[in-house]
Scaffold this motif. Structure first.
Motif, PDB file in Angstrom:
ATOM      1  N   VAL A  20      24.931 -33.621   6.211  1.00 34.35           N
ATOM      2  CA  VAL A  20      25.055 -32.002   5.722  1.00 34.35           C
ATOM      3  C   VAL A  20      24.261 -31.416   6.554  1.00 34.35           C
ATOM      4  O   VAL A  20      24.570 -30.266   6.832  1.00 34.35           O
ATOM      5  N   ILE A  21      23.099 -31.636   7.154  1.00 36.09           N
ATOM      6  CA  ILE A  21      22.244 -30.783   7.896  1.00 36.09           C
ATOM      7  C   ILE A  21      23.143 -30.391   9.333  1.00 36.09           C
ATOM      8  O   ILE A  21      23.043 -29.272   9.644  1.00 36.09           O
ATOM      9  N   GLU A  22      23.701 -31.449   9.881  1.00 32.02           N
ATOM     10  CA  GLU A  22      24.416 -30.964  10.994  1.00 32.02           C
ATOM     11  C   GLU A  22      25.440 -29.968  10.710  1.00 32.02           C
ATOM     12  O   GLU A  22      25.930 -29.136  11.421  1.00 32.02           O
ATOM     13  N   ALA A  23      26.222 -30.091   9.370  1.00 35.06           N
ATOM     14  CA  ALA A  23      27.182 -29.230   9.250  1.00 35.06           C
ATOM     15  C   ALA A  23      26.828 -27.553   8.739  1.00 35.06           C
ATOM     16  O   ALA A  23      27.409 -26.803   9.049  1.00 35.06           O
ATOM     17  N   PHE A  24      25.533 -27.845   8.382  1.00 37.87           N
ATOM     18  CA  PHE A  24      24.932 -26.174   8.353  1.00 37.87           C
ATOM     19  C   PHE A  24      24.235 -25.649   9.272  1.00 37.87           C
ATOM     20  O   PHE A  24      23.555 -24.559   9.179  1.00 37.87           O
ATOM     21  N   LYS A  25      23.737 -26.658  10.542  1.00 37.89           N
ATOM     22  CA  LYS A  25      23.133 -25.942  11.434  1.00 37.89           C
ATOM     23  C   LYS A  25      23.384 -24.692  12.149  1.00 37.89           C
ATOM     24  O   LYS A  25      22.602 -23.850  12.148  1.00 37.89           O
ATOM     25  N   GLN A  26      24.506 -24.454  12.139  1.00 38.24           N
ATOM     26  CA  GLN A  26      25.083 -23.350  12.742  1.00 38.24           C
ATOM     27  C   GLN A  26      24.875 -22.029  11.792  1.00 38.24           C
ATOM     28  O   GLN A  26      24.425 -20.905  12.239  1.00 38.24           O
ATOM     29  N   ASN A  27      25.179 -22.118  10.520  1.00 39.92           N
ATOM     30  CA  ASN A  27      24.804 -21.181   9.599  1.00 39.92           C
ATOM     31  C   ASN A  27      23.570 -20.882   9.629  1.00 39.92           C
ATOM     32  O   ASN A  27      23.032 -19.693   9.623  1.00 39.92           O
ATOM     33  N   ALA A  28      22.351 -21.834   9.648  1.00 39.89           N
ATOM     34  CA  ALA A  28      21.091 -21.734   9.644  1.00 39.89           C
ATOM     35  C   ALA A  28      20.777 -20.979  11.025  1.00 39.89           C
ATOM     36  O   ALA A  28      19.797 -19.889  10.994  1.00 39.89           O
ATOM     37  N   GLU A  29      21.219 -21.260  12.062  1.00 40.70           N
ATOM     38  CA  GLU A  29      20.997 -20.582  13.528  1.00 40.70           C
ATOM     39  C   GLU A  29      21.394 -19.206  13.377  1.00 40.70           C
ATOM     40  O   GLU A  29      20.625 -18.396  13.970  1.00 40.70           O
ATOM     41  N   LYS A  30      22.374 -18.917  12.619  1.00 42.21           N
ATOM     42  CA  LYS A  30      22.861 -17.576  12.630  1.00 42.21           C
ATOM     43  C   LYS A  30      21.688 -16.637  11.943  1.00 42.21           C
ATOM     44  O   LYS A  30      21.771 -15.475  12.408  1.00 42.21           O
ATOM     45  N   LYS A  31      21.188 -17.260  10.901  1.00 44.83           N
ATOM     46  CA  LYS A  31      20.022 -16.367  10.245  1.00 44.83           C
ATOM     47  C   LYS A  31      18.499 -16.938  11.009  1.00 44.83           C
ATOM     48  O   LYS A  31      17.602 -16.216  10.337  1.00 44.83           O
ATOM     49  N   LYS A  32      18.508 -17.391  11.974  1.00 47.67           N
ATOM     50  CA  LYS A  32      17.209 -17.963  12.770  1.00 47.67           C
ATOM     51  C   LYS A  32      16.565 -18.541  11.729  1.00 47.67           C
ATOM     52  O   LYS A  32      15.147 -18.355  11.580  1.00 47.67           O
ATOM     53  N   ILE A  33      16.909 -19.305  10.925  1.00 44.74           N
ATOM     54  CA  ILE A  33      16.309 -20.295  10.198  1.00 44.74           C
ATOM     55  C   ILE A  33      16.102 -21.706  10.462  1.00 44.74           C
ATOM     56  O   ILE A  33      16.945 -22.150  11.094  1.00 44.74           O
ATOM     57  N   ASP A  34      14.888 -22.272  10.589  1.00 43.60           N
ATOM     58  CA  ASP A  34      14.504 -23.554  11.149  1.00 43.60           C
ATOM     59  C   ASP A  34      14.903 -24.293  10.015  1.00 43.60           C
ATOM     60  O   ASP A  34      14.371 -24.207   8.867  1.00 43.60           O
ATOM     61  N   LEU A  35      15.736 -25.390  10.127  1.00 42.81           N
ATOM     62  CA  LEU A  35      16.354 -26.399   9.356  1.00 42.81           C
ATOM     63  C   LEU A  35      15.699 -27.920   9.835  1.00 42.81           C
ATOM     64  O   LEU A  35      16.206 -28.276  10.814  1.00 42.81           O
ATOM     65  N   ALA A  36      14.572 -28.242   9.106  1.00 42.16           N
ATOM     66  CA  ALA A  36      14.300 -29.493   9.532  1.00 42.16           C
ATOM     67  C   ALA A  36      14.268 -30.769   8.647  1.00 42.16           C
ATOM     68  O   ALA A  36      14.116 -30.459   7.577  1.00 42.16           O
ATOM     69  N   LEU A  53      27.625 -37.221  -3.912  1.00 37.90           N
ATOM     70  CA  LEU A  53      26.108 -36.898  -3.977  1.00 37.90           C
ATOM     71  C   LEU A  53      26.074 -36.017  -2.447  1.00 37.90           C
ATOM     72  O   LEU A  53      25.166 -35.338  -2.566  1.00 37.90           O
ATOM     73  N   ARG A  54      27.103 -36.071  -1.789  1.00 38.11           N
ATOM     74  CA  ARG A  54      27.050 -35.363  -0.451  1.00 38.11           C
ATOM     75  C   ARG A  54      27.232 -33.657  -1.085  1.00 38.11           C
ATOM     76  O   ARG A  54      26.650 -32.801  -0.505  1.00 38.11           O
ATOM     77  N   GLU A  55      28.190 -33.553  -1.820  1.00 36.69           N
ATOM     78  CA  GLU A  55      28.457 -32.409  -2.379  1.00 36.69           C
ATOM     79  C   GLU A  55      27.218 -31.902  -3.139  1.00 36.69           C
ATOM     80  O   GLU A  55      26.882 -30.655  -2.994  1.00 36.69           O
ATOM     81  N   ALA A  56      26.307 -32.694  -3.535  1.00 37.35           N
ATOM     82  CA  ALA A  56      25.060 -32.127  -4.467  1.00 37.35           C
ATOM     83  C   ALA A  56      24.267 -31.646  -3.137  1.00 37.35           C
ATOM     84  O   ALA A  56      23.696 -30.501  -3.517  1.00 37.35           O
ATOM     85  N   VAL A  57      24.011 -32.516  -2.161  1.00 34.86           N
ATOM     86  CA  VAL A  57      23.158 -31.990  -1.350  1.00 34.86           C
ATOM     87  C   VAL A  57      23.730 -30.609  -0.476  1.00 34.86           C
ATOM     88  O   VAL A  57      22.958 -29.712  -0.087  1.00 34.86           O
ATOM     89  N   VAL A  58      24.926 -30.691  -0.376  1.00 36.14           N
ATOM     90  CA  VAL A  58      25.583 -29.542   0.324  1.00 36.14           C
ATOM     91  C   VAL A  58      25.021 -28.254  -0.544  1.00 36.14           C
ATOM     92  O   VAL A  58      24.655 -27.099   0.089  1.00 36.14           O
ATOM     93  N   ASN A  59      25.328 -28.405  -1.767  1.00 31.39           N
ATOM     94  CA  ASN A  59      24.963 -27.250  -2.622  1.00 31.39           C
ATOM     95  C   ASN A  59      23.628 -27.005  -2.676  1.00 31.39           C
ATOM     96  O   ASN A  59      23.140 -25.618  -2.457  1.00 31.39           O
ATOM     97  N   LEU A  60      22.477 -27.741  -2.429  1.00 32.57           N
ATOM     98  CA  LEU A  60      21.110 -27.498  -2.283  1.00 32.57           C
ATOM     99  C   LEU A  60      20.804 -26.938  -1.078  1.00 32.57           C
ATOM    100  O   LEU A  60      20.271 -25.536  -0.859  1.00 32.57           O
ATOM    101  N   VAL A  61      21.360 -27.296   0.158  1.00 33.29           N
ATOM    102  CA  VAL A  61      20.958 -26.769   1.353  1.00 33.29           C
ATOM    103  C   VAL A  61      21.798 -25.433   1.654  1.00 33.29           C
ATOM    104  O   VAL A  61      21.486 -24.528   2.258  1.00 33.29           O
ATOM    105  N   ASP A  62      22.983 -25.340   1.007  1.00 34.70           N
ATOM    106  CA  ASP A  62      23.850 -23.797   1.160  1.00 34.70           C
ATOM    107  C   ASP A  62      22.829 -22.969   0.588  1.00 34.70           C
ATOM    108  O   ASP A  62      22.803 -21.972   0.960  1.00 34.70           O
ATOM    109  N   ASN A  63      22.410 -23.186  -0.781  1.00 34.97           N
ATOM    110  CA  ASN A  63      21.508 -22.314  -1.430  1.00 34.97           C
ATOM    111  C   ASN A  63      20.480 -21.877  -0.811  1.00 34.97           C
ATOM    112  O   ASN A  63      19.902 -20.590  -0.705  1.00 34.97           O
ATOM    113  N   ALA A  64      20.008 -22.841  -0.121  1.00 30.38           N
ATOM    114  CA  ALA A  64      18.553 -22.596   0.553  1.00 30.38           C
ATOM    115  C   ALA A  64      18.866 -21.659   1.847  1.00 30.38           C
ATOM    116  O   ALA A  64      17.917 -20.822   1.865  1.00 30.38           O
TER     117      ALA A  64
END
Length: 160
Positions: A20-36, A53-64
């Motif tokens: 999930v983190i790998e999938a959202f890394k680009q979105n985070a980088e666009k906003k200069k958000i450090d995702l650790a 459960l992946r979808e649940a984690v996706v939801n939380l990371v996407d919201n963050a």
């Protein structure tokens, strides 16, 4: 519709979270958000539906990412806690008022602050997370010190 089908197997939750983190890394980088991610070398397996459960984690990371401002931080951690695994997603985003915390996981419920950031949300994402986690014998909750002070979402799941 109230009918969720599960395909439960034993799996490693850390590989799901890392994906999930790998999938959202680009979105985070666009906003200069450090995702650790902080996690131990090895975690015990859990028994559940990895896709749900992946979808649940996706939801939380996407919201963050969505509710964290440019140059923000999101810290995700996985840790064993007795016979459970605790996942946390901590951001320094818009935060949640104490009055809204109790309504957050209800169907079609959104905070006023969330509507200002994203007018298109329907308020079913966190309800879905709660449903999936509880159907797996776990629990989900949020902690926030208030508006503009970030929030931390927790998922606790039993170890197989």
């Amino acid at each position: 519709a109230g009918k969720i089908q599960y395909d439960k197997k034993t799996f490693d939750i850390s590989s799901i979270v890392q994906g999930v983190i790998e999938a959202f890394k680009q979105n985070a980088e666009k906003k200069k958000i450090d995702l650790a991610l902080k996690k131990p070398q090895k975690l015990p397996p859990i028994f559940g539906d990895a896709d749900k459960l992946r979808e649940a984690v996706v939801n939380l990371v996407d919201n963050a990412i969505k509710y964290t401002p440019i140059d923000g931080n999101i810290a995700i951690s996985l840790e064993p806690k007795g016979k459970k695994i605790l996942l946390s997603v901590k951001d320094d985003g818009i935060g949640i008022s104490s009055a809204d915390v109790s309504k957050l996981f209800m169907k079609f419920s959104r905070t006023e602050e969330a509507r200002k950031v994203d007018q298109n949300g329907m308020g079913i994402g966190l309800y879905f997370v709660k449903r999936i986690v509880e159907d797996h014998g776990g629990r989900v909750w949020v902690e926030s010190e208030g508006l503009n002070k970030g929030s931390t979402f927790f998922i606790e799941l039993p170890i197989k």
